[in-house]
Motif scaffolding. Structure first.
Motif, PDB file in Angstrom:
ATOM      1  N   ILE A  39       0.838  -1.208   0.000  1.00 51.01           N
ATOM      2  CA  ILE A  39       0.000   0.000   0.000  1.00 51.01           C
ATOM      3  C   ILE A  39       0.864   1.246   0.000  1.00 51.01           C
ATOM      4  O   ILE A  39       0.615   2.196  -0.760  1.00 51.01           O
ATOM      5  CB  ILE A  39      -0.968  -0.003   1.206  1.00 51.01           C
ATOM      6  N   MET A  40       1.894   1.272   0.825  1.00 53.45           N
ATOM      7  CA  MET A  40       2.740   2.466   0.898  1.00 53.45           C
ATOM      8  C   MET A  40       3.543   2.652  -0.383  1.00 53.45           C
ATOM      9  O   MET A  40       3.728   3.785  -0.844  1.00 53.45           O
ATOM     10  CB  MET A  40       3.665   2.396   2.114  1.00 53.45           C
ATOM     11  N   GLY A  41       4.016   1.579  -0.981  1.00 52.14           N
ATOM     12  CA  GLY A  41       4.730   1.684  -2.262  1.00 52.14           C
ATOM     13  C   GLY A  41       3.825   2.239  -3.347  1.00 52.14           C
ATOM     14  O   GLY A  41       4.218   3.114  -4.129  1.00 52.14           O
ATOM     15  N   PHE A  42       2.595   1.743  -3.396  1.00 52.62           N
ATOM     16  CA  PHE A  42       1.602   2.234  -4.352  1.00 52.62           C
ATOM     17  C   PHE A  42       1.338   3.718  -4.134  1.00 52.62           C
ATOM     18  O   PHE A  42       1.397   4.524  -5.063  1.00 52.62           O
ATOM     19  CB  PHE A  42       0.304   1.428  -4.193  1.00 52.62           C
ATOM     20  N   LEU A  43       1.056   4.093  -2.894  1.00 50.00           N
ATOM     21  CA  LEU A  43       0.693   5.470  -2.573  1.00 50.00           C
ATOM     22  C   LEU A  43       1.851   6.436  -2.848  1.00 50.00           C
ATOM     23  O   LEU A  43       1.670   7.461  -3.509  1.00 50.00           O
ATOM     24  CB  LEU A  43       0.260   5.560  -1.107  1.00 50.00           C
ATOM     25  N   LYS A  44       3.034   6.116  -2.367  1.00 48.55           N
ATOM     26  CA  LYS A  44       4.179   7.009  -2.555  1.00 48.55           C
ATOM     27  C   LYS A  44       4.567   7.118  -4.026  1.00 48.55           C
ATOM     28  O   LYS A  44       4.905   8.203  -4.501  1.00 48.55           O
ATOM     29  CB  LYS A  44       5.353   6.524  -1.704  1.00 48.55           C
ATOM     30  N   GLY A  45       4.498   6.017  -4.750  1.00 52.55           N
ATOM     31  CA  GLY A  45       4.848   6.035  -6.169  1.00 52.55           C
ATOM     32  C   GLY A  45       3.880   6.870  -6.990  1.00 52.55           C
ATOM     33  O   GLY A  45       4.286   7.724  -7.786  1.00 52.55           O
ATOM     34  N   LYS A  46       2.593   6.652  -6.789  1.00 52.69           N
ATOM     35  CA  LYS A  46       1.576   7.395  -7.551  1.00 52.69           C
ATOM     36  C   LYS A  46       1.580   8.877  -7.188  1.00 52.69           C
ATOM     37  O   LYS A  46       1.448   9.736  -8.058  1.00 52.69           O
ATOM     38  CB  LYS A  46       0.183   6.810  -7.319  1.00 52.69           C
ATOM     39  N   LEU A  47       1.732   9.184  -5.900  1.00 51.92           N
ATOM     40  CA  LEU A  47       1.767  10.589  -5.491  1.00 51.92           C
ATOM     41  C   LEU A  47       2.977  11.308  -6.092  1.00 51.92           C
ATOM     42  O   LEU A  47       2.869  12.443  -6.551  1.00 51.92           O
ATOM     43  CB  LEU A  47       1.809  10.711  -3.969  1.00 51.92           C
ATOM     44  N   ALA A  48       4.122  10.642  -6.089  1.00 48.80           N
ATOM     45  CA  ALA A  48       5.322  11.258  -6.661  1.00 48.80           C
ATOM     46  C   ALA A  48       5.120  11.538  -8.146  1.00 48.80           C
ATOM     47  O   ALA A  48       5.447  12.634  -8.626  1.00 48.80           O
ATOM     48  CB  ALA A  48       6.532  10.350  -6.449  1.00 48.80           C
ATOM     49  N   LEU A  49       4.587  10.584  -8.888  1.00 44.43           N
ATOM     50  CA  LEU A  49       4.343  10.798 -10.316  1.00 44.43           C
ATOM     51  C   LEU A  49       3.400  11.969 -10.556  1.00 44.43           C
ATOM     52  O   LEU A  49       3.635  12.806 -11.436  1.00 44.43           O
ATOM     53  CB  LEU A  49       3.772   9.528 -10.957  1.00 44.43           C
ATOM     54  N   ARG A  50       2.335  12.044  -9.766  1.00 44.22           N
ATOM     55  CA  ARG A  50       1.375  13.133  -9.932  1.00 44.22           C
ATOM     56  C   ARG A  50       1.990  14.486  -9.583  1.00 44.22           C
ATOM     57  O   ARG A  50       1.730  15.494 -10.239  1.00 44.22           O
ATOM     58  CB  ARG A  50       0.133  12.887  -9.081  1.00 44.22           C
ATOM     59  N   LEU A  51       2.812  14.517  -8.527  1.00 48.36           N
ATOM     60  CA  LEU A  51       3.458  15.779  -8.148  1.00 48.36           C
ATOM     61  C   LEU A  51       4.472  16.232  -9.191  1.00 48.36           C
ATOM     62  O   LEU A  51       4.544  17.417  -9.527  1.00 48.36           O
ATOM     63  CB  LEU A  51       4.127  15.633  -6.783  1.00 48.36           C
ATOM     64  N   PHE A  52       5.278  15.304  -9.713  1.00 45.98           N
ATOM     65  CA  PHE A  52       6.258  15.660 -10.745  1.00 45.98           C
ATOM     66  C   PHE A  52       5.563  16.129 -12.025  1.00 45.98           C
ATOM     67  O   PHE A  52       6.065  17.003 -12.713  1.00 45.98           O
ATOM     68  CB  PHE A  52       7.182  14.485 -11.053  1.00 45.98           C
ATOM     69  N   GLU A  53       4.409  15.555 -12.311  1.00 43.31           N
ATOM     70  CA  GLU A  53       3.659  15.956 -13.499  1.00 43.31           C
ATOM     71  C   GLU A  53       3.076  17.366 -13.321  1.00 43.31           C
ATOM     72  O   GLU A  53       3.140  18.192 -14.225  1.00 43.31           O
ATOM     73  CB  GLU A  53       2.527  14.962 -13.751  1.00 43.31           C
ATOM     74  N   ARG A  54       2.551  17.616 -12.153  1.00 49.04           N
ATOM     75  CA  ARG A  54       1.920  18.923 -11.900  1.00 49.04           C
ATOM     76  C   ARG A  54       2.936  20.033 -11.649  1.00 49.04           C
ATOM     77  O   ARG A  54       2.707  21.186 -12.006  1.00 49.04           O
ATOM     78  CB  ARG A  54       0.989  18.803 -10.706  1.00 49.04           C
ATOM     79  N   PHE A  55       4.061  19.685 -11.019  1.00 48.01           N
ATOM     80  CA  PHE A  55       5.095  20.664 -10.691  1.00 48.01           C
ATOM     81  C   PHE A  55       6.435  20.205 -11.273  1.00 48.01           C
ATOM     82  O   PHE A  55       7.251  19.602 -10.564  1.00 48.01           O
ATOM     83  CB  PHE A  55       5.229  20.829  -9.178  1.00 48.01           C
TER      84      PHE A  55
END
Length: 75
Positions: free
Chosen positions: A42-58
């Motif tokens: 769960i934590m790998g999924f959450l941290k990975g997806k959040l990082a991708l979304r943040l790098f895409e947005r910023f």
């Protein structure tokens, strides 16, 4: 960030956010995770997806965090 966390965790059946506090430089998160999931999964999924979304947005974050390592290791 809070909205993204809730949205991502809705994709995992039975996972519930019990407490969530987002600060400028860190996140406190208390979850209910059913036994069918490993905490690391769960934590790998959450941290990975959040990082991708943040790098895409910023895109600037990608330059600041060379190698795209946004989160610390572990959970």
């Amino acid at each position: 960030m809070k909205q993204q966390i809730y949205q991502l965790l809705r994709q995992r059946e039975g996972v519930e956010v019990l407490e969530l506090n987002v600060q400028a430089d860190h996140v406190h998160l208390l979850l209910w995770i059913p036994p069918k999931y490993a905490v690391s999964e769960i934590m790998g999924f959450l941290k990975g997806k959040l990082a991708l979304r943040l790098f895409e947005r910023f895109p600037r974050l990608g330059r600041k965090y060379w190698g795209r390592h946004l989160w610390s290791r572990g959970y």
